[in-house]
Design a protein around this motif. Structure first.
Motif, PDB file in Angstrom:
ATOM      1  N   UNK A  83       0.836  -1.209   0.000  1.00  0.00           N
ATOM      2  CA  UNK A  83       0.000   0.000   0.000  1.00  0.00           C
ATOM      3  C   UNK A  83       0.870   1.258   0.000  1.00  0.00           C
ATOM      4  N   UNK A  84       2.001   1.204   0.707  1.00  0.00           N
ATOM      5  CA  UNK A  84       2.950   2.327   0.719  1.00  0.00           C
ATOM      6  C   UNK A  84       3.471   2.606  -0.678  1.00  0.00           C
ATOM      7  N   UNK A  85       3.715   1.522  -1.391  1.00  0.00           N
ATOM      8  CA  UNK A  85       4.247   1.671  -2.758  1.00  0.00           C
ATOM      9  C   UNK A  85       3.220   2.403  -3.633  1.00  0.00           C
ATOM     10  N   UNK A  86       1.966   1.985  -3.558  1.00  0.00           N
ATOM     11  CA  UNK A  86       0.935   2.613  -4.390  1.00  0.00           C
ATOM     12  C   UNK A  86       0.672   4.049  -3.924  1.00  0.00           C
ATOM     13  N   UNK A 142     -11.138  -4.603   6.138  1.00  0.00           N
ATOM     14  CA  UNK A 142      -9.722  -4.612   6.560  1.00  0.00           C
ATOM     15  C   UNK A 142      -9.236  -3.233   6.995  1.00  0.00           C
ATOM     16  N   UNK A 143     -10.109  -2.214   6.975  1.00  0.00           N
ATOM     17  CA  UNK A 143      -9.731  -0.916   7.528  1.00  0.00           C
ATOM     18  C   UNK A 143      -9.205   0.057   6.499  1.00  0.00           C
ATOM     19  N   UNK A 144      -8.195   0.835   6.886  1.00  0.00           N
ATOM     20  CA  UNK A 144      -7.755   1.977   6.080  1.00  0.00           C
ATOM     21  C   UNK A 144      -6.239   2.112   6.160  1.00  0.00           C
ATOM     22  N   UNK A 145      -5.632   2.440   5.028  1.00  0.00           N
ATOM     23  CA  UNK A 145      -4.208   2.783   5.022  1.00  0.00           C
ATOM     24  C   UNK A 145      -4.106   4.258   4.673  1.00  0.00           C
ATOM     25  N   UNK A 146      -3.297   5.016   5.422  1.00  0.00           N
ATOM     26  CA  UNK A 146      -3.128   6.437   5.082  1.00  0.00           C
ATOM     27  C   UNK A 146      -1.650   6.779   5.022  1.00  0.00           C
ATOM     28  N   UNK A 147      -1.320   7.750   4.155  1.00  0.00           N
ATOM     29  CA  UNK A 147       0.092   8.087   3.979  1.00  0.00           C
ATOM     30  C   UNK A 147       0.263   9.550   3.577  1.00  0.00           C
ATOM     31  N   UNK A 148       1.333  10.157   4.103  1.00  0.00           N
ATOM     32  CA  UNK A 148       1.809  11.451   3.612  1.00  0.00           C
ATOM     33  C   UNK A 148       3.273  11.228   3.240  1.00  0.00           C
ATOM     34  N   UNK A 149       3.958  12.290   2.822  1.00  0.00           N
ATOM     35  CA  UNK A 149       5.350  12.086   2.423  1.00  0.00           C
ATOM     36  C   UNK A 149       6.231  11.745   3.627  1.00  0.00           C
ATOM     37  N   UNK A 150       5.740  12.024   4.866  1.00  0.00           N
ATOM     38  CA  UNK A 150       6.609  11.789   6.022  1.00  0.00           C
ATOM     39  C   UNK A 150       6.094  10.712   6.971  1.00  0.00           C
ATOM     40  N   UNK A 151       4.911  10.156   6.686  1.00  0.00           N
ATOM     41  CA  UNK A 151       4.264   9.340   7.708  1.00  0.00           C
ATOM     42  C   UNK A 151       3.260   8.401   7.019  1.00  0.00           C
ATOM     43  N   UNK A 152       3.085   7.190   7.547  1.00  0.00           N
ATOM     44  CA  UNK A 152       2.039   6.322   7.001  1.00  0.00           C
ATOM     45  C   UNK A 152       1.604   5.324   8.063  1.00  0.00           C
ATOM     46  N   UNK A 153       0.456   4.705   7.871  1.00  0.00           N
ATOM     47  CA  UNK A 153       0.010   3.717   8.854  1.00  0.00           C
ATOM     48  C   UNK A 153      -1.300   3.068   8.453  1.00  0.00           C
ATOM     49  N   UNK A 154      -1.572   1.934   9.108  1.00  0.00           N
ATOM     50  CA  UNK A 154      -2.815   1.213   8.871  1.00  0.00           C
ATOM     51  C   UNK A 154      -3.711   1.354  10.104  1.00  0.00           C
ATOM     52  N   UNK A 155      -5.000   1.594   9.900  1.00  0.00           N
ATOM     53  CA  UNK A 155      -5.941   1.700  11.020  1.00  0.00           C
ATOM     54  C   UNK A 155      -7.056   0.674  10.771  1.00  0.00           C
ATOM     55  N   UNK A 156      -7.263  -0.275  11.724  1.00  0.00           N
ATOM     56  CA  UNK A 156      -8.276  -1.317  11.478  1.00  0.00           C
ATOM     57  C   UNK A 156      -9.694  -0.757  11.444  1.00  0.00           C
ATOM     58  N   UNK A 157     -10.585  -1.465  10.747  1.00  0.00           N
ATOM     59  CA  UNK A 157     -12.009  -1.091  10.740  1.00  0.00           C
ATOM     60  C   UNK A 157     -12.625  -1.493  12.075  1.00  0.00           C
ATOM     61  N   UNK A 158     -13.812  -0.971  12.358  1.00  0.00           N
ATOM     62  CA  UNK A 158     -14.559  -1.367  13.559  1.00  0.00           C
ATOM     63  C   UNK A 158     -15.273  -2.676  13.221  1.00  0.00           C
ATOM     64  N   UNK A 159     -15.151  -3.680  14.082  1.00  0.00           N
ATOM     65  CA  UNK A 159     -15.802  -4.973  13.811  1.00  0.00           C
ATOM     66  C   UNK A 159     -17.314  -4.823  14.009  1.00  0.00           C
ATOM     67  N   UNK A 160     -18.071  -5.244  13.027  1.00  0.00           N
ATOM     68  CA  UNK A 160     -19.525  -5.098  13.125  1.00  0.00           C
ATOM     69  C   UNK A 160     -20.219  -6.115  12.232  1.00  0.00           C
ATOM     70  N   UNK A 161     -21.539  -6.280  12.449  1.00  0.00           N
ATOM     71  CA  UNK A 161     -22.319  -7.192  11.602  1.00  0.00           C
ATOM     72  C   UNK A 161     -22.735  -6.416  10.343  1.00  0.00           C
ATOM     73  N   UNK A 162     -22.457  -6.974   9.168  1.00  0.00           N
ATOM     74  CA  UNK A 162     -22.725  -6.254   7.918  1.00  0.00           C
ATOM     75  C   UNK A 162     -24.072  -6.650   7.337  1.00  0.00           C
TER      76      UNK A 162
END
Ligand code: ADP
Length: 343
Positions: free
Chosen positions: A247-250, A269-289
């Motif tokens: 995800x960092x590559x893309x 599976x949540x969210x990946x976020x990135x800036x030029x100096x920082x990146x990280x993955x944040x999980x989704x909230x578990x719930x019934x879909x």
């Protein structure tokens, strides 16, 4: 004649002391959703009886405006005194002079959206999404969009200045790709010139010329869109660390073109976020879909609202995951989006 320009100097960082008072403008699509639930997909030339039918209100633009408004207000807040302190949300777009257009504007108003920037096009139809839900295939969707009035927004209207329905420029502008692409590109250029921060939800995915990425403050895409726009396959089959590397590559592809914040949503599976100096993955909230319609739009509305209220990107993503988790637990598009007191 151009509207008066009251923007920030180009390059003023979003959230700086010069930032305008928080407000959100969405320029985008408004659609009537015509949904048929079928026991299977009919063959060519075949007529069959559906299990059921409903109409709803949708369009990524309208959904995201409703999400910004509902998540910023308590259910039933409607009087000016109730709304004091709520972030104003302006919708700009076009509907036809038909019953869907009227229903849409009254429903947006009830959610707390300012509809004074919605044009009613005489003799045209409101945009329509004809949706077939195959119930035997686990609710899989097939969707035909017909732009109708959404297709009438021309680049010329936005060449001089962004619209200013609340009397000034917004602190954040939300765009998607359900209005004509040349119009979106012109809006990006004008917003950049006027120093307005832009969140682009590049959906449905269409290729953008590289030179426009520098006009995007927040690019929000799902994994399919990220892969399409970057022109590279995204392999998320590995473990967490391989997934984040991929995800960092893309995300790096978009950052190199000038985007400031890249947010890639990954469903459960949540969210990946990135800036030029920082990146990280944040999980989704578990719930019934129950129904994932408008999950992405709910996420974007909550994310945008949190940003203009001064939260960091990581805080905004967490808040948006919470809001989207409520939406996936309910049926429908705009009606599934939670109010503030439901979060
Ligand atoms: P889109 O609907 O645009 O393809 P996603 O499927 O990535 O977008 O979903 C957007 C957001 O909705 C996710 O980042 C997550 O916050 C939330 N979401 C979607 N599916 C689920 C799920 N099964 N469980 C919990 N949250 C979900």
């Amino acid at each position: 004649m151009a509207s008066p320009t009251v923007g920030l100097p180009v390059g003023t960082p979003f959230g700086s002391p010069h930032a305008l008072s928080p407000s959100i403008m969405v320029i985008g699509s408004l659609n009537a959703d015509l949904v048929t639930y079928t026991p299977r997909i009919p063959a060519a030339g075949e007529t069959m009886t559906a299990n059921g039918f409903r109409t709803g209100l949708g369009g990524k633009g309208a959904n995201q405006a409703v999400a910004c408004a509902k998540i910023g207000r308590r259910r039933g807040d409607a009087t000016p005194a109730d709304l004091k302190g709520a972030v104003p949300v302006y919708m700009v777009g076009a509907v036809g002079d038909d019953v869907y257009g009227q229903t849409m504007t009254s429903s947006l108003t009830a959610a707390g959206v300012d509809v004074s920037g919605i044009a009613v096009r005489a003799g045209q139809s409101t945009g329509v999404a004809v949706i077939i839900v195959d119930e035997a295939a686990g609710g899989e969707n097939r969707i035909m969009l017909s732009a109708e009035a959404n297709g009438s927004l021309t680049p010329d209207e936005y060449a001089m200045s962004l619209p200013t329905p609340g009397g000034g420029l917004p602190s954040l502008l939300l765009l998607q790709l359900e209005i004509p692409l040349p119009t979106v590109l012109q809006i990006l250029e004008t917003a950049h010139r006027q120093g307005v921060a832009v969140l682009l939800n590049a959906a449905p995915a269409q290729m953008l010329p590289d030179s426009y990425y520098k006009c995007i403050t927040h690019l929000v895409v799902n994994e399919t869109e990220a892969s399409f726009l970057s022109g590279t396959a995204l392999d998320l089959s590995g473990d967490d660390s391989q997934r984040d590397k991929e995800l960092s590559r893309v995300a790096g592809h978009f950052l190199a073109l000038g985007v400031q914040h890249v947010v890639i949503t990954l469903g459960a599976a949540g969210v990946f976020h990135a800036t030029s100096s920082d990146s990280g993955h944040i999980p989704a909230v578990k719930t019934k879909v129950l129904d994932t319609t408008a999950a992405g739009d709910t996420f974007i509305g909550a994310y945008a609202l949190a940003l203009v209220q001064g939260q960091t990107v990581a805080e905004a993503v967490q808040w948006a995951n919470r809001a989207a988790a409520v939406a996936v637990g309910r049926r429908g598009a705009q009606e599934s989006i939670p109010w503030l007191d439901e979060l």
